[in-house]
Scaffold this motif. Structure first.
Motif, PDB file in Angstrom:
ATOM      1  N   GLY A 504      49.074   1.668  12.521  1.00  0.00           N
ATOM      2  CA  GLY A 504      48.365   2.669  13.290  1.00  0.00           C
ATOM      3  C   GLY A 504      47.312   2.051  14.182  1.00  0.00           C
ATOM      4  N   VAL A 505      46.699   2.903  15.031  1.00  0.00           N
ATOM      5  CA  VAL A 505      45.657   2.441  15.935  1.00  0.00           C
ATOM      6  C   VAL A 505      44.472   1.899  15.152  1.00  0.00           C
ATOM      7  CG1 VAL A 505      43.985   3.193  17.677  1.00  0.00           C
ATOM      8  CG2 VAL A 505      46.345   3.987  17.802  1.00  0.00           C
ATOM      9  N   GLU A 506      44.162   2.543  14.008  1.00  0.00           N
ATOM     10  CA  GLU A 506      43.032   2.085  13.202  1.00  0.00           C
ATOM     11  C   GLU A 506      43.274   0.693  12.636  1.00  0.00           C
ATOM     12  OE1 GLU A 506      45.775   4.508  10.527  1.00  0.00           O
ATOM     13  OE2 GLU A 506      45.008   4.593  12.579  1.00  0.00           O
ATOM     14  N   HIS A 507      44.521   0.388  12.325  1.00  0.00           N
ATOM     15  CA  HIS A 507      44.835  -0.953  11.818  1.00  0.00           C
ATOM     16  C   HIS A 507      44.693  -1.999  12.919  1.00  0.00           C
ATOM     17  CE1 HIS A 507      47.569   1.684   9.131  1.00  0.00           C
ATOM     18  NE2 HIS A 507      46.416   1.488   8.517  1.00  0.00           N
ATOM     19  N   LEU A 508      45.173  -1.654  14.112  1.00  0.00           N
ATOM     20  CA  LEU A 508      45.024  -2.574  15.242  1.00  0.00           C
ATOM     21  C   LEU A 508      43.549  -2.759  15.596  1.00  0.00           C
ATOM     22  CD1 LEU A 508      47.934  -1.311  17.542  1.00  0.00           C
ATOM     23  CD2 LEU A 508      47.827  -3.506  16.356  1.00  0.00           C
ATOM     24  N   GLY A 509      42.775  -1.677  15.522  1.00  0.00           N
ATOM     25  CA  GLY A 509      41.352  -1.782  15.835  1.00  0.00           C
ATOM     26  C   GLY A 509      40.622  -2.705  14.876  1.00  0.00           C
ATOM     27  N   GLN A 510      40.962  -2.604  13.581  1.00  0.00           N
ATOM     28  CA  GLN A 510      40.323  -3.486  12.606  1.00  0.00           C
ATOM     29  C   GLN A 510      40.755  -4.936  12.811  1.00  0.00           C
ATOM     30  OE1 GLN A 510      39.788  -3.791   7.716  1.00  0.00           O
ATOM     31  NE2 GLN A 510      40.663  -1.956   8.646  1.00  0.00           N
ATOM     32  N   ALA A 511      42.029  -5.135  13.152  1.00  0.00           N
ATOM     33  CA  ALA A 511      42.519  -6.491  13.413  1.00  0.00           C
ATOM     34  C   ALA A 511      41.827  -7.092  14.635  1.00  0.00           C
ATOM     35  CB  ALA A 511      44.035  -6.478  13.606  1.00  0.00           C
ATOM     36  N   LEU A 512      41.613  -6.271  15.682  1.00  0.00           N
ATOM     37  CA  LEU A 512      40.920  -6.753  16.871  1.00  0.00           C
ATOM     38  C   LEU A 512      39.457  -7.051  16.579  1.00  0.00           C
ATOM     39  CD1 LEU A 512      42.493  -4.345  19.505  1.00  0.00           C
ATOM     40  CD2 LEU A 512      42.608  -6.844  19.574  1.00  0.00           C
ATOM     41  N   PHE A 513      38.856  -6.271  15.685  1.00  0.00           N
ATOM     42  CA  PHE A 513      37.476  -6.531  15.310  1.00  0.00           C
ATOM     43  C   PHE A 513      37.337  -7.907  14.663  1.00  0.00           C
ATOM     44  CE2 PHE A 513      34.389  -6.467  11.802  1.00  0.00           C
ATOM     45  CZ  PHE A 513      33.223  -6.312  12.520  1.00  0.00           C
ATOM     46  N   PHE A 514      38.255  -8.246  13.759  1.00  0.00           N
ATOM     47  CA  PHE A 514      38.207  -9.549  13.104  1.00  0.00           C
ATOM     48  C   PHE A 514      38.716 -10.664  14.009  1.00  0.00           C
ATOM     49  CE2 PHE A 514      38.273  -7.068   9.031  1.00  0.00           C
ATOM     50  CZ  PHE A 514      37.068  -7.553   8.545  1.00  0.00           C
ATOM     51  N   ARG A 515      39.391 -10.270  15.097  1.00  0.00           N
ATOM     52  CA  ARG A 515      39.892 -11.273  16.036  1.00  0.00           C
ATOM     53  C   ARG A 515      38.785 -11.775  16.951  1.00  0.00           C
ATOM     54  NH1 ARG A 515      43.894 -14.992  16.727  1.00  0.00           N
ATOM     55  NH2 ARG A 515      44.026 -15.525  18.901  1.00  0.00           N
ATOM     56  N   ASN A 516      37.674 -11.065  17.007  1.00  0.00           N
ATOM     57  CA  ASN A 516      36.583 -11.398  17.928  1.00  0.00           C
ATOM     58  C   ASN A 516      36.064 -12.808  17.653  1.00  0.00           C
ATOM     59  OD1 ASN A 516      34.434 -11.434  19.669  1.00  0.00           O
ATOM     60  ND2 ASN A 516      33.141 -10.114  18.412  1.00  0.00           N
ATOM     61  N   GLN A 517      36.340 -13.739  18.543  1.00  0.00           N
ATOM     62  CA  GLN A 517      35.942 -15.126  18.360  1.00  0.00           C
ATOM     63  C   GLN A 517      34.577 -15.427  18.974  1.00  0.00           C
ATOM     64  OE1 GLN A 517      39.263 -17.177  20.038  1.00  0.00           O
ATOM     65  NE2 GLN A 517      40.598 -16.766  18.300  1.00  0.00           N
ATOM     66  N   ASN A 518      33.899 -14.387  19.484  1.00  0.00           N
ATOM     67  CA  ASN A 518      32.548 -14.584  20.001  1.00  0.00           C
ATOM     68  C   ASN A 518      31.511 -14.610  18.892  1.00  0.00           C
ATOM     69  OD1 ASN A 518      33.263 -14.717  22.729  1.00  0.00           O
ATOM     70  ND2 ASN A 518      33.323 -12.483  22.896  1.00  0.00           N
TER      71      ASN A 518
END
Length: 522
Positions: A504-518
């Motif tokens: 779901g979108v919520e799963h992708l959103g959480q994955a993108l949050f942890f993907r943040n390399q900044n």
């Protein structure tokens, strides 16, 4: 007189069945050894000369020629001592030559005729098992490895005299000697004190809920994880807790990992490894120590971490060249080595777990404590190259935990009932792995973090809404194609942890949050 016996050897991590041939004939007394031998094998000549003298079977004053085949492979190690001694004894009439043709033997012989432990027995027995020899003779100290390979007729011997007695015995007597040796080894194994695996519990970590979540996702899908934060925030402690929530190894994985450690000479007590490896090299490690060094390379850190975790503490302190050699094994699960004696392919399927400070002093961006110049921060973080960071599935910043958290009650009952404790987290990880196994039913089991692009399309379909969300997010974040694939893999793992069949979108959103390399530059 001509005699032959079967033996085993290692070439890198590959094992092979060898033959040791001897011919004793009249002529000028000499002891020649041929067959592309390393110095370790050549030195056996002097060891055997003394050891045979100790058992009243001195070398005859004749021409002795020993050949090791296949001649095209470099023979190294001390495992050829025992078969060489037995074949010389057979040529002298001390043991029946015909029995050696169906016998397989390895072992190092000491000057006092004792048989000593050798490395790589487990891997060599796997290769010898395909030839179905009548009996297998190994050092007693390696008997645990022999018993782990099916139901082979393996005999562990402590001395050259015991080996001669075994070869000369009848089939019934040999069976009795094998049972006695096994009972002896089992009694000694029970007498050894088991080493306690002191893996810390996640519940002992104060706060750090975001980092614990990232660790559980990494364990559930075999994803790479990078932890960043100032010193003393618990990065290393969290990494030490991670093995406690990893799923147990299968029997096939135990054999595979144990064979690697046996070839490296690091298999303790001669028993199979039960827990997943957790390898933590120092930041001064060289490139060759990381990948495998030598003309015939020994297993490096990436191979010793196979099926387990490679933890790089103070990751930015490693040399950039050392870190960049991890790129290929992180993608392919194996490492290709080109050395003077050939090309080698070693397994290197590991989870990379990194921990680093954001600057040399460790306190950036807190300018009240950090005294580093901007160029110092940039140079420090530049050791973590863009391609390497792009391969990190999860990035998490760990901040200072309020001191009051230290006074919270931490009893055993609290740890067992805590939903952030290792017990509960391990249960969640196992459930997620079961879902992955069911989804890949009929195909080779692949963790989400190891799915190929084709398998992503098959097992991680996205709806129109999810596709549009990921497309917009990737444009804003500037994600590469590899980065998008890794986001989908992490999202698939998050959905598995929540028991959902679709991403779901919520799963992708959480994955993108942890993907943040900044997180390294905030």
């Amino acid at each position: 007189m001509y005699c032959q016996i079967n033996a085993g050897g290692l070439y890198g991590l590959q094992s092979y069945v060898a033959q040791v041939e001897v011919d004793i004939s009249k002529g000028l007394p000499c002891f020649d050894m041929v067959g592309l031998l390393d110095s370790e094998v050549r030195e056996a000549r002097e060891r055997l000369r003394v050891s045979l003298h100790h058992i009243n079977a001195a070398l005859p004053a004749e021409k002795i020629t020993v050949n090791y085949s296949p001649a095209g492979i470099v023979k190294s190690g001390t495992s050829f001592d025992l078969p060489t001694a037995l074949v010389i004894l057979a040529a002298q009439g001390k043991v029946p030559p015909e029995r050696l043709r169906e016998l397989w033997a390895v072992g190092e012989v000491g000057l006092d005729a004792r048989i000593k432990q050798v490395r790589g027995v487990l891997a060599m027995l796997h290769a010898a098992n395909q030839s179905a020899f009548r009996s297998y003779l190994i050092p007693f100290e390696n008997l645990g490895e022999g018993l782990a390979v099916g139901k082979l007729p393996v005999m562990g011997v402590c001395s050259l005299e015991e080996a001669m007695e075994y070869v000369n015995a009848s089939a019934q007597e040999q069976e009795r000697m094998r049972r006695d040796a096994e009972d002896r080894w089992q009694s000694q194994a029970k007498g050894r004190m088991e080493k306690e695996k002191k893996t810390p519990d996640f519940a002992l970590l104060c706060g750090m809920e975001e980092a614990k979540r990232a660790a559980m996702i990494a364990a559930a899908g075999a994803h790479n994880l990078l932890l960043a934060g100032p010193p003393g925030t618990g990065k290393t402690m969290l990494a030490r807790c991670l093995p406690g929530i990893l799923p147990p190894m299968s029997e096939e994985e135990k054999q595979e990992v144990s064979a690697i450690y046996s070839a490296a000479g690091q298999l303790e007590d001669g028993t199979l490894i039960q827990e997943r490896p957790f390898v933590s090299p120092h930041h001064t490690v060289s490139v060759y120590a990381m990948t495998g060094g030598g003309a015939v390379p020994k297993p490096g850190m990436v191979t010793l971490a196979h099926r387990g975790v490679l933890f790089l503490d103070e990751m930015a302190e490693f040399k950039r060249q050392t870190l960049d050699v991890l790129r290929q094994p992180m993608e392919e699960g194996k490492i290709f080595l080109a050395r003077s004696r050939g090309n080698f392919v070693y397994p290197a399927d590991f989870m990379l777990l990194g921990a680093t400070n954001p600057c040399p002093c460790g306190y950036y961006p807190d300018r009240n404590r950090c005294r580093c110049q901007d160029w110092e921060v940039r140079r420090y973080l530049a050791r973590l190259s863009g391609p390497l960071l792009d391969r990190m599935d999860l990035c998490c910043q760990i901040k200072q935990t309020p001191i009051r958290k230290l006074w919270e009650k931490r009893e055993a009952s609290y740890i067992d009932s805590d939903k952030n404790g290792s017990k509960w987290m391990r249960e969640q990880v196992l459930e997620a792995r079961k879902r992955q196994q069911m989804r890949c039913r009929g195909a080779a089991m692949r963790e989400n973090g190891r799915l190929s692009p084709g398998e992503i399309l098959k097992y991680c379909p996205l709806g129109l809404e999810e596709q549009e969300f990921l497309e917009q997010a990737s444009e804003q974040a500037g994600l590469s194609m590899r980065g998008c694939h890794r986001v989908i893999r992490v999202a698939r793992t998050i959905a598995d942890l929540e028991g959902k069949d679709l991403i779901g979108v919520e799963h992708l959103g959480q994955a993108l949050f942890f993907r943040n390399q900044n997180v390294l530059r905030e």
